[in-house]
Design an enzyme around this catalytic site. Structure first.
Site, PDB file in Angstrom:
ATOM      1  N   ASP A  30       0.875  -1.174  -0.289  1.00 46.87           N
ATOM      2  CA  ASP A  30       0.111   0.174  -0.214  1.00 46.87           C
ATOM      3  C   ASP A  30       0.924   1.073  -0.020  1.00 46.87           C
ATOM      4  O   ASP A  30       1.894   1.392   0.754  1.00 46.87           O
ATOM      5  CB  ASP A  30      -0.843  -0.055   1.042  1.00 46.87           C
ATOM      6  CG  ASP A  30      -2.002   0.975   1.185  1.00 46.87           C
ATOM      7  OD1 ASP A  30      -3.427   0.644   0.869  1.00 46.87           O
ATOM      8  OD2 ASP A  30      -1.876   2.271   1.141  1.00 46.87           O
ATOM      9  N   ASN A  85     -12.734  -3.453   2.329  1.00 45.08           N
ATOM     10  CA  ASN A  85     -13.482  -2.194   2.263  1.00 45.08           C
ATOM     11  C   ASN A  85     -14.597  -2.146   1.086  1.00 45.08           C
ATOM     12  O   ASN A  85     -13.981  -2.528  -0.112  1.00 45.08           O
ATOM     13  CB  ASN A  85     -12.850  -0.774   2.603  1.00 45.08           C
ATOM     14  CG  ASN A  85     -11.994  -0.827   3.782  1.00 45.08           C
ATOM     15  OD1 ASN A  85     -12.391  -1.166   4.888  1.00 45.08           O
ATOM     16  ND2 ASN A  85     -10.982  -0.025   3.779  1.00 45.08           N
ATOM     17  N   HIS A  98     -10.156  -5.157  -3.299  1.00 47.16           N
ATOM     18  CA  HIS A  98      -8.931  -5.373  -2.716  1.00 47.16           C
ATOM     19  C   HIS A  98      -8.968  -5.885  -1.572  1.00 47.16           C
ATOM     20  O   HIS A  98      -9.835  -5.290  -0.853  1.00 47.16           O
ATOM     21  CB  HIS A  98      -8.074  -4.248  -3.270  1.00 47.16           C
ATOM     22  CG  HIS A  98      -8.518  -2.929  -2.615  1.00 47.16           C
ATOM     23  ND1 HIS A  98      -9.411  -2.317  -3.222  1.00 47.16           N
ATOM     24  CD2 HIS A  98      -8.537  -2.276  -1.431  1.00 47.16           C
ATOM     25  CE1 HIS A  98      -9.781  -1.186  -2.560  1.00 47.16           C
ATOM     26  NE2 HIS A  98      -9.347  -1.222  -1.503  1.00 47.16           N
TER      27      HIS A  98
HETATM   28  P1  5GP Z   1      -9.626   1.482   0.236  1.00 49.88           P
HETATM   29  O1  5GP Z   1      -9.771   2.747   1.174  1.00 49.88           O
HETATM   30  O2  5GP Z   1     -10.271   1.346  -0.977  1.00 49.88           O
HETATM   31  O3  5GP Z   1      -9.949   0.238   1.111  1.00 49.88           O
HETATM   32  O4  5GP Z   1      -7.975   1.245   0.123  1.00 49.88           O
HETATM   33  C1  5GP Z   1      -7.570   1.678  -1.071  1.00 49.88           C
HETATM   34  C2  5GP Z   1      -5.778   1.735  -0.828  1.00 49.88           C
HETATM   35  O5  5GP Z   1      -5.357   1.956  -1.847  1.00 49.88           O
HETATM   36  C3  5GP Z   1      -5.424   2.831   0.211  1.00 49.88           C
HETATM   37  O6  5GP Z   1      -5.014   2.267   1.531  1.00 49.88           O
HETATM   38  C4  5GP Z   1      -4.573   3.653  -0.423  1.00 49.88           C
HETATM   39  O7  5GP Z   1      -3.486   4.078   0.286  1.00 49.88           O
HETATM   40  C5  5GP Z   1      -4.010   2.673  -1.488  1.00 49.88           C
HETATM   41  N1  5GP Z   1      -3.544   3.121  -2.635  1.00 49.88           N
HETATM   42  C6  5GP Z   1      -4.150   4.386  -3.420  1.00 49.88           C
HETATM   43  N2  5GP Z   1      -3.594   4.651  -4.269  1.00 49.88           N
HETATM   44  C7  5GP Z   1      -2.586   3.795  -4.502  1.00 49.88           C
HETATM   45  C8  5GP Z   1      -1.336   3.545  -5.537  1.00 49.88           C
HETATM   46  O8  5GP Z   1      -1.324   4.372  -6.465  1.00 49.88           O
HETATM   47  N3  5GP Z   1      -0.481   2.621  -5.333  1.00 49.88           N
HETATM   48  C9  5GP Z   1      -0.691   1.944  -4.233  1.00 49.88           C
HETATM   49  N4  5GP Z   1       0.549   1.101  -4.085  1.00 49.88           N
HETATM   50  N5  5GP Z   1      -1.575   2.011  -3.238  1.00 49.88           N
HETATM   51  C10 5GP Z   1      -2.512   2.989  -3.624  1.00 49.88           C
END
Ligand code: 5GP
Ligand code: ZN
Length: 112
Positions: A30, A85, A98
């Site tokens: 992440d 999530n 994810h």
């Molecule tokens: P969500 O909030 O949708 O459950 O998780 C999305 C996750 O993706 C977040 O923890 C965020 O830090 C991560 N994330 C967002 N953009 C990127 C990216 O460009 N690269 C990586 N490796 N992680 C990302």
């Protein structure tokens, strides 16, 4: 072909720190880690959220790669958390399903 962020990572168009891969899934760190180990496990195919996943096989493949990541990252023994999530109230910010694999410290419960 989609221009979704995680699809672009799968295609190598956006760099990511990959940690493991299976036939159907990819695991990468992440970008904003919330724990010493914070890896995202995604299916290579695009599904917008858990609600859009069509078969148990997709979730099974994600879970098995998460298990491997936890072992390889050295947190299988100390314990870890897998989170998917889903939707607005679930806090989902990227529209490609994810699984977060979090560990390396004691994690609080319940989430805020
Ligand atoms: P969500 O909030 O949708 O459950 O998780 C999305 C996750 O993706 C977040 O923890 C965020 O830090 C991560 N994330 C967002 N953009 C990127 C990216 O460009 N690269 C990586 N490796 N992680 C990302
Ligand atoms: Zn996608």
């Amino acid at each position: 072909m989609t221009d979704c962020l995680f699809c672009r990572i799968v295609r190598g168009e956006i760099p990511a720190q990959k940690v493991a891969e299976s036939e159907d899934c990819l695991a990468f760190r992440d970008i904003a880690p919330k724990a010493p180990v914070h890896v995202l496990v995604i299916p290579k195919a695009h599904f917008a959220s858990l609600d859009a996943v069509p078969t148990a096989a997709v979730i099974g493949a994600m879970g098995m790669l998460a298990q491997r990541v936890a072992r390889e990252e050295g947190i299988a023994g100390s314990g870890y958390r897998c989170v998917i999530n889903t939707g607005d109230d679930g806090g989902q910010t990227v529209g490609h399903v994810h699984m977060h694999v979090l560990g390396g410290r004691a994690l609080g419960w319940p989430p805020g």
